[in-house]
Write a protein that holds these residues in place. Sequence first.
Motif, PDB file in Angstrom:
ATOM      1  N   LEU A  78       0.842  -1.190   0.000  1.00 47.51           N
ATOM      2  CA  LEU A  78       0.000   0.000   0.000  1.00 47.51           C
ATOM      3  C   LEU A  78       0.885   1.250   0.000  1.00 47.51           C
ATOM      4  N   TYR A  79       0.477   2.228  -0.797  1.00 39.87           N
ATOM      5  CA  TYR A  79       1.216   3.494  -0.776  1.00 39.87           C
ATOM      6  C   TYR A  79       0.913   4.205   0.536  1.00 39.87           C
ATOM      7  N   ASN A  80       1.987   4.650   1.186  1.00 35.58           N
ATOM      8  CA  ASN A  80       1.846   5.319   2.477  1.00 35.58           C
ATOM      9  C   ASN A  80       2.289   6.770   2.329  1.00 35.58           C
ATOM     10  N   THR A  81       1.391   7.691   2.505  1.00 34.33           N
ATOM     11  CA  THR A  81       1.729   9.115   2.337  1.00 34.33           C
ATOM     12  C   THR A  81       2.831   9.532   3.324  1.00 34.33           C
ATOM     13  N   LEU A  82       2.872   8.835   4.466  1.00 38.49           N
ATOM     14  CA  LEU A  82       3.848   9.185   5.489  1.00 38.49           C
ATOM     15  C   LEU A  82       5.279   8.922   5.020  1.00 38.49           C
TER      16      LEU A  82
END
Length: 466
Positions: free
Chosen positions: A3-7
Amino acid sequence: MKLYNTLSRKVEEFVPHEEGKVKFYTCGPTVYHYAHIGNIRNYIGHDILDKTLRYLGYEVTRCMNITDVGHLTSDSDSGEDKMLLASKRENKSAWDIAKFYTEAFFKDFDLVNCKRPEIVSPATDNIDKYIEIITNLIDKGYAYQSGGNVYFDISKLDDYYVLTNHREDEMVVGVREGVEEDNNKRNQADFALWFTTSKFENQEMVWDSPWGVGYPGWHIECTGISIKYLGEYLDIHGGGVDNIFPHHTNEIAQSEAYLGHKWCNYWFHNEHLMDESGKMSKSKGAVLSVSLLKEKGYDPIAFRFMCLGSHYRKQLVFSYDALEQATNTLNKLRNRINNISNDGELENDKFEAYNNKFIDALSEDLNTSNALTVLYDLLKDDSVNNKTKLELIISFDKVLSLDLIKEDEEIDNELVEYINSKIEERMEAKKNKDYSLADSIRDELSEKGIRLIDTKDGTKYEVIKN
Ligand SMILES: [Zn+2]
């Protein structure tokens, strides 16, 4: 699951705090107006993530707030009170506005087959929790009172901009645009936790607090609701990309200052749906909602299908041509599926092979368009028998939710007999002018998902899908 994690600004392997369990929070709607289809695209993205996690076997607990407190027209601590504006526009109380638009929101949410979160909580239900958190933040020196309001002091944090990649050059602009000057603040990026001095007259939604009668700032609501219902450690927090700053930035600041540790590991953000003139907005005239699309004769699921054709992290441009095209493609797909006869024995190895391909596509940062390709590949594959195909399609549709398999319209005889006897009983009651009995029979059927329709040729019924 990746999953792409903005953090971290990376696609990462998803690892929850507790094995097999996911605590998932979604920022809910503001309910002073209809949700436009751009908002709904965001919830479709969250729905796919929710259902994918369940498909992979996770036990998901999802929570969503409803922003029903009279809030502000921009994401900053300034602007106009949206709820108050709507009250004036529609001549209703703020509470009635919130109730009306909450119902309208869920109507559209359901129309695109989004599954409702386990916990849905309106902001106005949790005032005590916000007061507890704010009190704690003041005690620890993270928040201060000034000019009647309580503000969070961002200078107390080493890493206020953790979610926004420390792009101070960009942030200067962001801060300027997102935060209006307020002389009560120590730093201009500080944000309000509690208001007692409101520049808006006739506030209906106010509560007692240690700092005077007033109402909470916007950001505290998601921190309060999330911690109250999902606990101190959150796995995924989601919203639209426009929530990253200042809303989610502020949520992290106050939550971690309150908890004293890292709060949420994965931040999930859905891109905008644009119309041909740019980003969709509620402020630009009539609201293009899912219900409006339906009124115009479109299948709301065709809108969902259109959204799934593109990646949630890419901007998508809405046009009626594109929706028309999605409608045709979806109809062709459904026809093709409904012409498959249910014969043969389930081929377990083939089921597993295709199911794995489907899982692989979704596990790659929710690649829904590749998941749809797996479905098309399956349909073309002559080496897979019909039974196996149908079982796979039923299974895939648990995530896709495109109503791919026609509901069995045949109702069993027992049910038909029951409905007919009730209709007769109701006719009899009406004849005897016992309208309360007649109504109670209608309600009894309605609870079972059967709607009665009185026509001049007598009473007909329709079985409504749950
Ligand atoms: Zn939120």
